[in-house]
Design an enzyme around this catalytic site. Structure first.
Site, PDB file in Angstrom:
ATOM      1  N   ASN A 177       5.399   2.919  -6.022  1.00 47.16           N
ATOM      2  CA  ASN A 177       5.615   2.757  -7.557  1.00 47.16           C
ATOM      3  C   ASN A 177       4.727   3.447  -8.264  1.00 47.16           C
ATOM      4  OD1 ASN A 177       7.208   1.661  -9.249  1.00 47.16           O
ATOM      5  ND2 ASN A 177       6.719  -0.153  -9.355  1.00 47.16           N
ATOM      6  N   LYS A 216       4.304   5.254   5.108  1.00 44.19           N
ATOM      7  CA  LYS A 216       3.847   3.852   4.905  1.00 44.19           C
ATOM      8  C   LYS A 216       3.618   3.180   6.333  1.00 44.19           C
ATOM      9  CE  LYS A 216       5.369   3.053   0.402  1.00 44.19           C
ATOM     10  NZ  LYS A 216       5.888   2.127  -0.847  1.00 44.19           N
ATOM     11  N   PRO A 240       0.851  -1.505  -0.008  1.00 39.78           N
ATOM     12  CA  PRO A 240       0.025   0.088   0.073  1.00 39.78           C
ATOM     13  C   PRO A 240       0.897   1.130  -0.123  1.00 39.78           C
ATOM     14  CG  PRO A 240      -0.610  -1.613   1.634  1.00 39.78           C
ATOM     15  CD  PRO A 240       0.572  -2.275   1.187  1.00 39.78           C
ATOM     16  N   GLU A 241       0.334   2.081  -0.497  1.00 39.95           N
ATOM     17  CA  GLU A 241       1.185   3.636  -0.615  1.00 39.95           C
ATOM     18  C   GLU A 241       0.530   4.350   0.555  1.00 39.95           C
ATOM     19  OE1 GLU A 241       2.405   5.086  -4.393  1.00 39.95           O
ATOM     20  OE2 GLU A 241       2.096   3.063  -5.460  1.00 39.95           O
ATOM     21  N   ARG A 300      14.081   8.765  10.718  1.00 35.64           N
ATOM     22  CA  ARG A 300      14.753   8.009   9.547  1.00 35.64           C
ATOM     23  C   ARG A 300      13.686   8.071   8.217  1.00 35.64           C
ATOM     24  NH1 ARG A 300      15.209   3.908  13.687  1.00 35.64           N
ATOM     25  NH2 ARG A 300      13.762   2.685  12.760  1.00 35.64           N
ATOM     26  N   ARG A 342      12.765  -2.793  -9.015  1.00 40.35           N
ATOM     27  CA  ARG A 342      11.059  -2.584  -9.113  1.00 40.35           C
ATOM     28  C   ARG A 342      10.920  -2.287 -10.676  1.00 40.35           C
ATOM     29  NH1 ARG A 342       8.943  -0.607  -4.246  1.00 40.35           N
ATOM     30  NH2 ARG A 342       6.934  -0.727  -5.395  1.00 40.35           N
TER      31      ARG A 342
END
Length: 272
Positions: free
Chosen positions: A162, A52, A2-3, A121, A258
């Site tokens: 993506n 995310k 999931p984005e 991070r 990817r």
């Protein structure tokens, strides 16, 4: 995976259904049982997302951190609560609804300091009001890596996956292989503003739509996109199909493990 818009939708849903009241927290599967016992019956102060990552804040030094990964899912239902089905890592039951979490990459109880370290991070999230896009540009503008790689680096920019990566580069005619250090400040401002716009719409409607009004099925007479991800897009998973703008077949290649999608005509190769 999931984005970011999906996690922000979940945060909004959980905020609406569970925040401000005591929540029953259990782990039918058992893998989260010890942590669940520490927060069971406590009031959920708030739910929020960063990129995310989803956070359920129960108070000082009690934050449930969830990263869905490739296979994690939440299922929601109104009360009454039913028997668990499958491997339920965490179950939350509130006054009106309950939710089960299955198959996450991460489900853990963190202290405030651990949450802060995790968030430090991560890059800025276009969906957060406290985002600092200049931090992302500072990282991007020093890198020789392609912009398409950098947009997926969660330490540079949090929440973009993506689909949004491919689509925002297409919408601005950017060669995916353009080195980050050759992305101008003006171009970065346009990319960031468009990501904010697109991802906010993703939160609102629950799917990724990136096609401008003049290129929709209604405007052009073409059939709607048929894809399990839903949404109208320009290049993502449209390999070999004609570009909705110029008709050139959409190209694909693997980049940093990817799949990358782009239009060779609308996103001409960088020379220099």
């Amino acid at each position: 995976m999931p984005e970011g818009h999906t996690l922000h939708r979940l945060a909004q849903l959980h905020q609406h259904r569970y925040a401000g009241a005591a929540v029953e927290v259990t782990s039918p599967q058992g893998r989260f049982a010890r942590a669940a016992a520490q927060i069971d019956g406590r009031v959920l102060a708030r739910a929020e997302a960063h990129g995310k990552h989803l956070f359920h804040v129960y108070g000082p030094d009690a934050v449930v951190h969830v990263h869905l990964g490739l296979y994690g899912t939440f299922t929601e239902a109104p009360r009454p609560v039913t028997e668990p089905v499958g491997q339920v890592r965490m179950r939350m039951a509130g006054q009106t609804h309950w939710t089960d979490l299955r198959g996450p990459n991460t489900c853990e109880l963190l202290t405030d300091a651990e949450v802060e370290a995790l968030r430090n991070r991560l890059g800025p999230d276009p969906l957060r009001a406290d985002a600092e896009p200049d931090r992302a540009f500072a990282r991007l503008s020093r890198s020789r890596q392609p912009v398409a790689v950098l947009l997926l680096d969660q330490s540079v920019l949090a929440g973009v996956g993506n689909v949004y990566r491919a689509e925002v580069l297409f919408r601005h005619g950017v060669d995916p292989l353009l080195p980050g250090r050759q992305v101008s400040a003006e171009l970065w401002q346009r990319l960031w503003a468009d990501l904010v716009l697109l991802m906010r719409e993703g939160v609102r409607v629950g799917r990724i739509d990136t096609v401008r009004p003049e290129h929709t099925p209604e405007a052009t007479g073409r059939p709607p996109r048929q894809d399990r991800h839903g949404g109208e897009v320009y290049v993502y998973r449209r390999t070999g199909q004609p570009c909705l703008v110029c008709g050139t077949p959409v190209a694909t290649r693997e980049l940093a493990a990817r799949n990358l999608y782009w239009c060779p005509t609308c996103q001409p190769a960088h020379r220099g």
